[in-house]
Design a protein around this motif. Structure first.
Motif, PDB file in Angstrom:
ATOM      1  N   UNK A  34       0.824  -1.217   0.000  1.00  0.00           N
ATOM      2  CA  UNK A  34       0.000   0.000   0.000  1.00  0.00           C
ATOM      3  C   UNK A  34       0.859   1.269   0.000  1.00  0.00           C
ATOM      4  N   UNK A  35       2.006   1.212   0.677  1.00  0.00           N
ATOM      5  CA  UNK A  35       2.867   2.392   0.782  1.00  0.00           C
ATOM      6  C   UNK A  35       3.559   2.750  -0.529  1.00  0.00           C
ATOM      7  N   UNK A 138      12.972   4.830   7.598  1.00  0.00           N
ATOM      8  CA  UNK A 138      11.978   3.815   7.930  1.00  0.00           C
ATOM      9  C   UNK A 138      11.645   3.072   6.638  1.00  0.00           C
ATOM     10  N   UNK A 139      10.868   2.015   6.710  1.00  0.00           N
ATOM     11  CA  UNK A 139      10.522   1.290   5.488  1.00  0.00           C
ATOM     12  C   UNK A 139       9.780   2.213   4.522  1.00  0.00           C
ATOM     13  N   UNK A 140      10.152   2.146   3.270  1.00  0.00           N
ATOM     14  CA  UNK A 140       9.591   2.918   2.155  1.00  0.00           C
ATOM     15  C   UNK A 140       9.894   4.410   2.219  1.00  0.00           C
ATOM     16  N   UNK A 166       8.609  10.115   4.580  1.00  0.00           N
ATOM     17  CA  UNK A 166       8.256   8.775   5.044  1.00  0.00           C
ATOM     18  C   UNK A 166       6.770   8.560   4.786  1.00  0.00           C
ATOM     19  N   UNK A 167       6.335   7.309   4.582  1.00  0.00           N
ATOM     20  CA  UNK A 167       4.915   7.065   4.308  1.00  0.00           C
ATOM     21  C   UNK A 167       3.970   7.696   5.333  1.00  0.00           C
ATOM     22  N   UNK A 168       4.305   7.637   6.609  1.00  0.00           N
ATOM     23  CA  UNK A 168       3.433   8.223   7.638  1.00  0.00           C
ATOM     24  C   UNK A 168       3.272   9.723   7.449  1.00  0.00           C
ATOM     25  N   UNK A 172       0.072  13.317   6.869  1.00  0.00           N
ATOM     26  CA  UNK A 172       0.142  14.641   7.462  1.00  0.00           C
ATOM     27  C   UNK A 172       0.155  15.717   6.381  1.00  0.00           C
ATOM     28  N   UNK A 173       0.915  15.489   5.304  1.00  0.00           N
ATOM     29  CA  UNK A 173       0.967  16.457   4.201  1.00  0.00           C
ATOM     30  C   UNK A 173      -0.399  16.654   3.565  1.00  0.00           C
TER      31      UNK A 173
END
Length: 176
Positions: A34-35, A138-140, A166-168, A172-173
């Motif tokens: 998904x990321x 982090x991953x991705x 980062x995906x997380x 936020x963006x």
């Protein structure tokens, strides 16, 4: 995209419970799958389109690279798998950069920690931000390094931090 850029990207989240005995064969998990499209879209929207994508041949990096290439409209010919990216030392990764960056202005390297983080700290003249758990990549995560008008190289402190996403942080963006 203005000058010469190196994008360092850690493979997406992998599946530790896939029943695979060898680390090399570990596939992506659902979150990883998904990321990648989200990260690829962000890179594309921000005009970070590599001319060449260098990938570890480990299954999770291979899957990450192929999905990125597909979502960013890169040809299969743009992807090169390099065996020594898996479990790479800093010297290994520097050699890969020097070997594959000569004729491009934008290069994407997909691989693994801890080697990629060591490479990032080696190349970047700026302080790199860490996540809540103390990791840079982090991953991705995608780290964009800018070389200005100088060629992409493996020289220490030769690049400046343009962006780390980062995906997380995509969530936020999008909510801002």
């Amino acid at each position: 995209m203005a000058g010469q850029q190196l994008i360092i990207m850690r493979h997406a989240k992998s599946d530790w419970h896939a029943g695979i005995a060898m680390d090399f064969e570990r596939p992506l998990n659902r979150r990883g799958r998904q990321d990648i499209p989200r990260m690829a879209q962000w890179l594309k929207n921000n005009r970070y389109i590599p001319q060449r994508l260098i990938s570890s041949p480990a299954k999770r990096a291979q899957q990450t690279s192929r999905m990125l290439a597909e979502k960013m409209d890169l040809s299969e010919a743009a992807i090169i798998e390099v065996a020594n990216i898996y479990e790479a030392s800093l010297d290994d990764l520097c050699a890969v950069i020097d070997q594959y960056s000569g004729d491009v202005s934008s290069l994407l390297l997909v691989g693994h920690n801890p080697g990629l983080e060591e490479l990032a700290y080696h190349l970047c003249s700026d302080k790199l931000p860490r996540s809540d758990d103390g990791k840079c990549l982090t991953t991705a995560a995608a780290l964009i390094l800018d070389y200005g008008s100088a060629p992409i190289s493996s020289a220490a402190s030769s690049a400046r931090l343009e962006r780390l996403i980062r995906p997380k942080e995509l969530d936020q963006e999008n909510s801002d």
